[in-house]
Enzyme design. Structure first.
Site, PDB file in Angstrom:
ATOM      1  N   ASP A  15       0.708  -1.303  -0.175  1.00 32.45           N
ATOM      2  CA  ASP A  15      -0.010  -0.037   0.038  1.00 32.45           C
ATOM      3  C   ASP A  15       0.827   1.291  -0.059  1.00 32.45           C
ATOM      4  O   ASP A  15       2.149   1.042   0.378  1.00 32.45           O
ATOM      5  CB  ASP A  15      -0.776  -0.192   1.162  1.00 32.45           C
ATOM      6  CG  ASP A  15      -1.730   1.132   1.375  1.00 32.45           C
ATOM      7  OD1 ASP A  15      -2.600   1.729   0.420  1.00 32.45           O
ATOM      8  OD2 ASP A  15      -1.605   1.904   2.447  1.00 32.45           O
ATOM      9  N   ASP A  17      -0.324   5.262   0.688  1.00 34.45           N
ATOM     10  CA  ASP A  17      -0.616   6.079   1.665  1.00 34.45           C
ATOM     11  C   ASP A  17      -0.664   5.558   3.046  1.00 34.45           C
ATOM     12  O   ASP A  17      -1.469   4.802   3.316  1.00 34.45           O
ATOM     13  CB  ASP A  17      -1.845   6.948   1.346  1.00 34.45           C
ATOM     14  CG  ASP A  17      -1.768   7.647   0.036  1.00 34.45           C
ATOM     15  OD1 ASP A  17      -0.984   8.688  -0.218  1.00 34.45           O
ATOM     16  OD2 ASP A  17      -2.397   7.311  -0.969  1.00 34.45           O
ATOM     17  N   THR A 114      -2.557   0.818  -4.421  1.00 31.44           N
ATOM     18  CA  THR A 114      -2.908   2.098  -3.927  1.00 31.44           C
ATOM     19  C   THR A 114      -4.338   2.542  -4.326  1.00 31.44           C
ATOM     20  O   THR A 114      -4.503   2.418  -5.802  1.00 31.44           O
ATOM     21  CB  THR A 114      -1.849   3.191  -3.818  1.00 31.44           C
ATOM     22  OG1 THR A 114      -2.426   4.329  -3.233  1.00 31.44           O
ATOM     23  CG2 THR A 114      -1.507   3.469  -5.371  1.00 31.44           C
ATOM     24  N   ASP A 170      -1.975  -0.502   6.214  1.00 29.87           N
ATOM     25  CA  ASP A 170      -2.188   0.129   7.192  1.00 29.87           C
ATOM     26  C   ASP A 170      -3.733   0.360   7.665  1.00 29.87           C
ATOM     27  O   ASP A 170      -4.205   0.717   8.761  1.00 29.87           O
ATOM     28  CB  ASP A 170      -1.523   1.483   7.362  1.00 29.87           C
ATOM     29  CG  ASP A 170      -2.139   2.549   6.379  1.00 29.87           C
ATOM     30  OD1 ASP A 170      -2.816   3.573   6.543  1.00 29.87           O
ATOM     31  OD2 ASP A 170      -2.253   2.240   5.271  1.00 29.87           O
TER      32      ASP A 170
END
Length: 230
Positions: A15, A17, A114, A170
């Site tokens: 990922d 961001d 992403t 995250d």
């Protein structure tokens, strides 16, 4: 003792961001400024609810908060603001570049997965040339995270079995996407806590992650490296 002879992942799926770069504060700042400019009100809690979502979904929520613009215009505005901030400074997450370098040195392929659009993903990955074999972005998929499509597109492009890959995430939406794809998934805390889930390994920082961690993950081990678990 770690087993240095154990298999490494066929690929690591990153990922962006909040995982590779700490750009979530950039997105949140841009959202606050845009809503305020249209006379609306926007809270930090509302902003956190958008973390990891497809940009068009976030744009719809911003419309409901008072932003009187078409969805595409909202998306392009946010992208432009974040891209401008990235141009000034790329806020790498702790341990991210070191792990990328270790994976590259070991011959492990990497893909970026992403919900940001290609223009921003290319601006970030230009600072680590050659690190990512492919970029799967929010403007390239039909169903964004938490749907597994982005991760499945990545492994299809790489030509590797998803169960032999490790995904680094995250956000709740991103973790759901990665787990649903069948990838071995490591949740790394950023702006939101990573809650325990079946099949999910956790870490407080990529600074705590190395090739040995990758071997453990792809072998099917589920573990917790967060301070509360140690």
């Amino acid at each position: 003792m770690p087993d240095d002879t154990a298999a490494l992942p066929a690929a690591v799926l990153w990922d962006m961001d909040g995982t590779l770069v700490d750009t979530e504060p950039y997105w949140i700042r841009a959202e606050h400024q845009l809503v305020a400019a249209h006379g609306g009100r926007w809270s930090h809690e509302q902003a956190l609810e958008l973390v990891g979502n497809p940009l068009t979904v976030s744009a719809g929520v911003l419309q409901e908060a008072g932003v009187d613009l078409p969805l595409d215009a909202i998306v392009q505005h946010l992208l432009g603001r974040v891209q401008a901030q990235v141009a000034e400074s790329v806020p790498w997450r702790p341990g991210a570049r070191e792990l990328l370098a270790a994976l590259g040195g070991a011959g492990v392929r990497c893909a970026l997965v992403t919900m940001s659009y290609t223009v921003l993903a290319e601006a970030v990955t230009a600072h680590v040339p050659g690190a990512f074999e492919t970029l799967v972005t929010g403007d390239q998929v039909t169903r964004g995270k938490p749907d597994p499509e982005p991760y499945l597109v990545a492994v299809e492009r790489l030509g590797v079995p998803v169960e032999e890959c490790v995904a680094l995430e995250d956000s709740p939406a991103g973790i759901s996407s990665a787990l649903a794809s069948g990838a071995r998934t490591l949740g790394v805390e950023a702006v939101l806590p990573v809650e325990p889930r079946p099949g999910l390994s956790r870490a407080a920082s990529l600074a705590d992650v190395d090739l040995g961690t990758m071997r453990r993950l792809v072998a099917g081990e589920v573990f917790d490296l967060t301070p509360a678990a140690t």
